[in-house]
Design a protein around this motif. Sequence first.
Motif, short mmCIF file in Angstrom:
data_model
loop_
_atom_site.label_atom_id
_atom_site.label_comp_id
_atom_site.label_asym_id
_atom_site.label_seq_id
_atom_site.Cartn_x
_atom_site.Cartn_y
_atom_site.Cartn_z
N ALA A 82 64.03 22.33 30.83
CA ALA A 82 63.40 21.90 32.08
C ALA A 82 64.41 21.73 33.21
CB ALA A 82 62.65 20.59 31.85
N LYS A 83 65.61 21.28 32.90
CA LYS A 83 66.59 21.01 33.96
C LYS A 83 66.99 22.28 34.70
CE LYS A 83 68.56 16.93 31.69
NZ LYS A 83 69.80 16.32 31.15
N ASN A 84 66.94 23.40 34.01
CA ASN A 84 67.42 24.65 34.61
C ASN A 84 66.33 25.45 35.32
OD1 ASN A 84 69.94 24.07 33.42
ND2 ASN A 84 69.32 25.04 31.51
N ILE A 85 65.08 25.07 35.13
CA ILE A 85 64.01 25.91 35.67
C ILE A 85 63.08 25.14 36.61
CG2 ILE A 85 64.01 27.61 33.84
CD1 ILE A 85 61.46 24.85 33.77
N ARG A 115 52.82 18.44 30.24
CA ARG A 115 53.40 17.93 29.00
C ARG A 115 54.88 18.24 28.92
NH1 ARG A 115 50.45 16.70 23.48
NH2 ARG A 115 52.25 15.87 22.37
N MET A 116 55.27 19.41 29.36
CA MET A 116 56.69 19.76 29.35
C MET A 116 57.47 18.85 30.30
SD MET A 116 59.28 21.52 31.09
CE MET A 116 58.41 22.57 32.23
N LEU A 117 56.92 18.59 31.48
CA LEU A 117 57.59 17.71 32.45
C LEU A 117 57.63 16.27 31.96
CD1 LEU A 117 56.15 19.13 35.79
CD2 LEU A 117 58.42 19.51 34.84
N LEU A 118 56.58 15.84 31.24
CA LEU A 118 56.58 14.48 30.69
C LEU A 118 57.63 14.33 29.60
CD1 LEU A 118 55.25 11.66 30.33
CD2 LEU A 118 53.68 12.74 28.70
N ASP A 119 57.69 15.29 28.69
CA ASP A 119 58.65 15.21 27.59
C ASP A 119 60.09 15.31 28.07
OD1 ASP A 119 56.51 14.99 25.92
OD2 ASP A 119 56.51 17.10 25.29
N SER A 120 60.31 16.00 29.19
CA SER A 120 61.67 16.16 29.71
C SER A 120 62.01 15.11 30.78
CB SER A 120 61.84 17.55 30.32
OG SER A 120 60.93 17.75 31.38
N ARG A 121 61.07 14.19 31.05
CA ARG A 121 61.25 13.11 32.03
C ARG A 121 61.53 13.65 33.44
NH1 ARG A 121 59.12 11.50 28.39
NH2 ARG A 121 59.57 9.70 27.08
N ARG A 122 60.86 14.72 33.81
CA ARG A 122 60.98 15.26 35.17
C ARG A 122 59.84 14.67 36.00
NH1 ARG A 122 65.89 16.63 35.06
NH2 ARG A 122 65.59 17.91 36.92
#
Length: 446
Positions: A82-85, A115-122
Amino acid sequence: MAVRLRNNVCKLRKFVLPNFRTFLSAAYRCEDAWSNRLKCPLVAGINSSDYIYDLDRKFKNEGKISAIDVDLLVNKLEPTEAKNINQDLEEVVQRLRRSPETIHTLPSTSHAVLRMLLDSRRTKLMLKLLSNPLEFGVFPDHYMSNLLMDTFIEEKNYTAAARVASVLMLQEDFGPPLTQALAMASCYLYATSTENLPWEDYTVKIEEPEEELKIRIPYLRNPYFDDHFDLKEPNHIVGKTLAWGAPLIGGEIGTNCEILGWALYNKWSDLEAALQRCTANSSPVAASVITSVKELVTSSDDSENQEKIMSLVTRLESSGTCIKEVNLKSVIEDHVKNVAAKAEADDIKVQEGLYATWEKMRQEEVEKQLEEYRRKQLLEEIERKKNELKTKEELFTFFENQDRLEMLLDRKPVVREKDRTHFFPHKIKKPKKVDEDYIPPEVIRR
């Protein structure tokens, strides 16, 4: 894009999530069922960085983006990536929303993004997407809203939890009882907390040109405020969410949240009506809510309504039975836990079924895209063969049609006088008069 995914194989990486347990149990996250999507060959064969590059190239060449391509990408993305995209993900979602393909967006797309943003804390990117649904087309379902609010409440990020609850209010859909209870808890905790994070404005800003640009317009529209989507003040947004969601819960929680909501929303006539109902029905109101109402009314500039409401508050206080010393926070939390205990098993069963349904739907969409590609290639092949046959026919029948072809080559376009006048008006001259008695001079050779 989806055509080349069948033969690719890649290793799956498992992202270990912390074990949260607040109102919802760890089983509510359906981790195993959610991870099964990565075992599907369509998703497993994707290299995220290459896939994003291919999507960008396809968009620039064809000017469109496919809904199934975006869905495959967001379902493949893992929290570690997530941090890179961040910027790429935002751009891909925005392009899909602005294209005609947005009507074909799969229900799993928004779920996978959130869900991806939640799991990665974005959290910031997530709130930006949720705050601009018309721009990005990300709409949380009720299950995803529950996960978001529960996680943010556990982290004591009441601002983010209240913003998720406000999305339900703006869509006028508070969902099942569990979603309603979590929305009330999120907004109440935000309204009563003194350590809230700033409520940032994520509205997409329109870049103004450097040079002054003047545009002539036929008329100016009068400014319009719809008192719903145009709300920007955090207290007004949270207050309206409390006021609209409270009647769905009812009881002691509903009464107190409605009164607090109208006060935060600065809707004094509605607040007055709610207080009058409490006086008439002798419904108990929490002392903490009455204190908050006093502070909000006192800080307002509406002196007329201020006197009416303060008189009603005084009448409630003098009754002796309408004001109740109660820890409303604990009451709300107990209510959410009871509702969660009843709804969790059914929600988990339904969500696991949805994950399986989405996988089948994804497979069907890929098959449709493959069929569309085959059809397109077949039409192109037919057109190419038609052109080849036409060329061969002209070659074989050349001598038979030689006279006609030569006439076509020698024929020059005839310019009519009307056309000449149209295209060359400045070159047209009046015809000279001819002297019929004119005798040319005699030419003598020297």
